[in-house]
Scaffold this motif. Structure first.
Motif, PDB file in Angstrom:
ATOM      1  N   THR A  92      -3.650  30.446  12.520  1.00 37.75           N
ATOM      2  CA  THR A  92      -3.623  30.781  13.997  1.00 37.75           C
ATOM      3  C   THR A  92      -2.603  30.093  14.526  1.00 37.75           C
ATOM      4  N   ALA A  93      -2.573  28.759  14.584  1.00 35.50           N
ATOM      5  CA  ALA A  93      -1.654  28.006  15.183  1.00 35.50           C
ATOM      6  C   ALA A  93      -0.258  28.235  14.567  1.00 35.50           C
ATOM      7  N   GLN A  94      -0.180  28.421  13.369  1.00 34.94           N
ATOM      8  CA  GLN A  94       1.178  28.839  12.663  1.00 34.94           C
ATOM      9  C   GLN A  94       1.774  30.009  13.306  1.00 34.94           C
ATOM     10  N   ARG A  95       0.937  30.933  13.636  1.00 35.73           N
ATOM     11  CA  ARG A  95       1.409  32.301  13.795  1.00 35.73           C
ATOM     12  C   ARG A  95       1.775  32.368  15.433  1.00 35.73           C
ATOM     13  N   VAL A  96       1.143  31.499  15.949  1.00 37.50           N
ATOM     14  CA  VAL A  96       1.362  31.320  17.498  1.00 37.50           C
ATOM     15  C   VAL A  96       2.502  30.414  17.962  1.00 37.50           C
ATOM     16  N   VAL A  97       2.762  29.627  17.241  1.00 35.37           N
ATOM     17  CA  VAL A  97       4.054  28.568  17.448  1.00 35.37           C
ATOM     18  C   VAL A  97       5.283  29.699  17.185  1.00 35.37           C
ATOM     19  N   HIS A 262       5.269  20.464  17.049  1.00 38.07           N
ATOM     20  CA  HIS A 262       5.628  21.614  17.897  1.00 38.07           C
ATOM     21  C   HIS A 262       5.478  21.247  18.976  1.00 38.07           C
ATOM     22  N   PRO A 263       6.200  21.583  20.114  1.00 34.92           N
ATOM     23  CA  PRO A 263       5.940  21.225  21.622  1.00 34.92           C
ATOM     24  C   PRO A 263       4.612  22.017  22.201  1.00 34.92           C
ATOM     25  N   LEU A 264       4.143  23.333  21.473  1.00 38.58           N
ATOM     26  CA  LEU A 264       2.999  23.816  21.808  1.00 38.58           C
ATOM     27  C   LEU A 264       1.687  23.088  21.492  1.00 38.58           C
ATOM     28  N   ILE A 265       1.873  22.493  20.348  1.00 37.60           N
ATOM     29  CA  ILE A 265       0.734  21.779  19.734  1.00 37.60           C
ATOM     30  C   ILE A 265       0.548  20.302  20.658  1.00 37.60           C
ATOM     31  N   LYS A 266       1.712  20.009  20.902  1.00 37.57           N
ATOM     32  CA  LYS A 266       1.750  18.525  21.929  1.00 37.57           C
ATOM     33  C   LYS A 266       1.243  18.721  23.093  1.00 37.57           C
ATOM     34  N   ASP A 330     -17.118  16.332  16.234  1.00 37.92           N
ATOM     35  CA  ASP A 330     -16.788  16.298  15.021  1.00 37.92           C
ATOM     36  C   ASP A 330     -15.535  15.405  14.845  1.00 37.92           C
ATOM     37  N   GLU A 331     -15.874  14.168  15.306  1.00 40.38           N
ATOM     38  CA  GLU A 331     -14.846  12.916  14.924  1.00 40.38           C
ATOM     39  C   GLU A 331     -13.529  13.368  15.489  1.00 40.38           C
ATOM     40  N   LEU A 332     -13.714  14.001  16.987  1.00 35.03           N
ATOM     41  CA  LEU A 332     -12.342  13.952  17.570  1.00 35.03           C
ATOM     42  C   LEU A 332     -11.274  14.790  16.416  1.00 35.03           C
ATOM     43  N   ASP A 333     -11.658  15.942  16.026  1.00 30.98           N
ATOM     44  CA  ASP A 333     -11.118  16.727  15.265  1.00 30.98           C
ATOM     45  C   ASP A 333     -10.387  17.770  16.376  1.00 30.98           C
ATOM     46  N   LEU A 334      -9.189  17.697  16.753  1.00 40.29           N
ATOM     47  CA  LEU A 334      -8.509  18.387  17.784  1.00 40.29           C
ATOM     48  C   LEU A 334      -8.048  19.721  17.227  1.00 40.29           C
ATOM     49  N   THR A 335      -8.429  20.023  16.254  1.00 38.21           N
ATOM     50  CA  THR A 335      -8.003  21.412  15.519  1.00 38.21           C
ATOM     51  C   THR A 335      -8.793  22.579  16.239  1.00 38.21           C
ATOM     52  N   TYR A 336     -10.077  22.246  16.612  1.00 32.21           N
ATOM     53  CA  TYR A 336     -11.013  23.178  17.109  1.00 32.21           C
ATOM     54  C   TYR A 336     -10.211  23.632  18.589  1.00 32.21           C
ATOM     55  N   PHE A 337      -9.948  22.608  19.479  1.00 31.08           N
ATOM     56  CA  PHE A 337      -9.245  22.643  20.736  1.00 31.08           C
ATOM     57  C   PHE A 337      -7.782  23.685  20.622  1.00 31.08           C
ATOM     58  N   ILE A 338      -6.993  22.841  19.876  1.00 28.46           N
ATOM     59  CA  ILE A 338      -5.955  23.459  19.496  1.00 28.46           C
ATOM     60  C   ILE A 338      -5.977  24.850  19.093  1.00 28.46           C
ATOM     61  N   ASP A 339      -6.652  25.245  18.096  1.00 31.16           N
ATOM     62  CA  ASP A 339      -6.951  26.764  17.717  1.00 31.16           C
ATOM     63  C   ASP A 339      -7.531  27.632  18.925  1.00 31.16           C
ATOM     64  N   TYR A 340      -8.186  27.183  19.520  1.00 26.16           N
ATOM     65  CA  TYR A 340      -8.629  28.177  20.558  1.00 26.16           C
ATOM     66  C   TYR A 340      -7.551  28.417  21.691  1.00 26.16           C
ATOM     67  N   GLN A 341      -6.890  27.181  22.103  1.00 26.56           N
ATOM     68  CA  GLN A 341      -5.775  27.284  23.055  1.00 26.56           C
ATOM     69  C   GLN A 341      -4.708  28.191  22.446  1.00 26.56           C
ATOM     70  N   CYS A 342      -4.412  28.003  21.159  1.00 28.00           N
ATOM     71  CA  CYS A 342      -3.447  28.945  20.827  1.00 28.00           C
ATOM     72  C   CYS A 342      -3.807  30.422  20.809  1.00 28.00           C
ATOM     73  N   SER A 343      -5.070  30.628  20.461  1.00 28.38           N
ATOM     74  CA  SER A 343      -5.751  32.070  20.432  1.00 28.38           C
ATOM     75  C   SER A 343      -5.425  32.748  22.074  1.00 28.38           C
ATOM     76  N   VAL A 344      -5.505  31.660  22.956  1.00 28.96           N
ATOM     77  CA  VAL A 344      -5.336  32.294  24.466  1.00 28.96           C
ATOM     78  C   VAL A 344      -3.928  32.249  24.682  1.00 28.96           C
ATOM     79  N   VAL A 345      -3.298  31.429  24.431  1.00 32.00           N
ATOM     80  CA  VAL A 345      -1.656  31.590  24.402  1.00 32.00           C
ATOM     81  C   VAL A 345      -0.995  32.707  23.654  1.00 32.00           C
ATOM     82  N   GLN A 346      -1.596  33.235  22.605  1.00 26.02           N
ATOM     83  CA  GLN A 346      -1.240  34.388  21.805  1.00 26.02           C
ATOM     84  C   GLN A 346      -1.536  35.577  22.731  1.00 26.02           C
TER      85      GLN A 346
END
Length: 455
Positions: A92-97, A262-266, A330-346
């Motif tokens: 998901t993140a790769q596609r949105v980037v 990538h700036p979007l992830i940052k 989940d031990e500060l696994d930021l992937t969940y937040f990044i993935d959700y925000q990426c889906s919103v940005v898409q």
């Protein structure tokens, strides 16, 4: 409440080679990937319903966590004692980037403006869209004012009448502040100034504009008043924000190094970090979203001035909050937040792109009708711009003040543009208070009137 992940048994791959798990070895081995079969990065709260019932859930989760841990990249420090968030780049993140690079960069925006052939029109269109983020971000925080009333207030530059309207005006100012300060480095002082710009004059006793909280009495609650996040202590907030600023100000743009981001992830990570630290008594969510925009502007993605993520976050506020919780539990696994925000940005970029393409199509059709009817040569350039905006439905009401701002002309010129359209039977006007408000006639009526006058 979400179901917290279980403790991972030691040596899960040894366990599945022993009875009673050995007989299900092939089923366990199917879980050796960081995402599910559809490429989704799911928390245990979601996966527990998808694990086969005959398998041990703790072992299943341990296998998934092992596969993820091999791909984790540390990304930024938060809290006290310092803890590092981690993430991995999902499909998901790769596609949105890729989508963001294609459609949201400054270069892409300039191309859009040139392609339409009417830079003034696209500018007018986008100036109208910029209001959406300020309004939706406020509504996400509980502002009860309707979008229609809020847009009317912003267009007419009317003074806010209620605390909710003050919140919207504050967010509007904060978005403009983010754009104006896009070339400045991040600092704790800049974050405090952004908060002050956004909340001053709403309820100063409640917000303490521009001041970090001094006590540990601030918590985040869900809709049922359950505490779902206790921010790090007030002591050391400025120091921790300075640490965050140092990370943001560090260049991660070199794609040839292992620390490339990538700036979007940052930018999404900055959004999360501010929400996690919760440095203010109130208004943290608004500042976090504004900082995301600030970083995208800074990174040369100017189209984000006209892309509203809060419109979509508002419509899925529960999922927005849950993405925070999944990361924290989940031990500060930021992937969940990044993935959700990426889906919103898409979805937000897709909406922006669709608005642009619709505008281009209607502009081309309109230009043809104008030329064939003979009305084209009766309009000056500014009238053509306002007429096209009205016809596209981007704006339904116009005032001299609004046209003056969007076209960058004098008040008298704006009045002449609008009154000229009235004289041509294209617009009508009516008095509202002390102000004349103009709107376009129905297209069939315009054509009928034009046929009468052109005979």
């Amino acid at each position: 409440m979400i179901k917290l992940p279980p403790s991972v048994p030691e040596g899960v791959f040894v366990l599945i080679g022993q009875e009673p798990h050995l007989q299900h070895l092939s089923d366990y081995m199917k879980l050796t990937q960081p995402t599910d079969s559809q490429g989704r990065y799911l928390h245990f709260d979601q996966l527990r319903h998808r694990f086969p019932k005959h398998l041990d859930q703790a072992i299943c989760w341990g296998i998934v966590k092992y596969e993820r841990s091999r791909l984790y990249q540390q990304i930024l420090p938060v809290g006290t004692p310092e803890a590092w968030c981690k993430f991995l780049l999902t499909p998901t993140a790769q596609r949105v980037v890729s989508t963001v690079d294609r459609y949201a960069s400054t270069a892409a925006l300039e191309y859009m403006s040139s392609k339409i052939g009417k830079a003034a029109h696209i500018k007018y269109l986008l100036n109208d869209l910029i209001e959406d983020e300020a309004i939706s971000s406020s509504q996400l925080e509980g502002a009860a004012t309707t979008t229609l009333v809020a847009k009317d207030m912003l267009k007419r530059e009317r003074l806010p009448r209620t605390p909710d309207e003050k919140m919207i005006i504050g967010n509007y100012r904060m978005m403009r502040f983010a754009w104006d300060k896009r070339n400045a480095p991040l600092s704790a002082e800049l974050i405090a100034e952004m908060h002050e710009v956004g909340v001053q004059g709403i309820d100063d006793d409640k917000y303490s504009p521009g001041s970090f909280r001094l006590n540990d009495d601030v918590v985040v609650q869900d809709g049922d008043s359950n505490v779902v996040h206790t921010p790090p202590p007030a002591e050391g907030i400025a120091k921790r924000l300075g640490r965050l600023a140092d990370w943001i100000n560090t260049c991660h743009d070199d794609a040839t190094t292992s620390r490339y981001l990538h700036p979007l992830i940052k930018g999404i990570s900055l959004h999360f970090a501010l929400g996690y630290e919760h440095p203010f008594r109130d208004g943290n969510g608004r500042v976090a979203r504004a900082l995301f925009y600030w970083f995208m502007f800074k990174s040369d993605y100017a189209a984000f001035r006209y892309i509203s993520i809060s419109v979509l976050l508002k419509n899925a506020a529960v999922q927005y909050g849950t993405s925070y919780l999944y990361t924290e539990t989940d031990e500060l696994d930021l992937t969940y937040f990044i993935d959700y925000q990426c889906s919103v940005v898409q979805r937000a970029v897709d909406s922006f792109k669709a608005s642009y393409e619709k505008s281009v199509k209607e502009a081309e059709s309109f230009e043809q009708w104008l030329w064939e009817s003979g009305l084209y040569k009766e309009l000056n350039e500014k009238q053509k711009t306002v007429f096209q905006v009205a016809k596209s439905g981007t704006a339904k009401q116009f005032t001299a003040v609004n046209v003056k701002e969007n076209l960058g002309c004098s008040y008298n010129t704006a009045s002449a543009v609008l009154n000229g359209l009235v004289e041509l039977n294209i617009f009508v006007k009516k008095k509202q208070g002390r102000e004349w408000v103009f709107s376009m006639r129905d297209q069939a009526e315009i054509q009928k009137n034009w046929l009468k006058t052109s005979r």
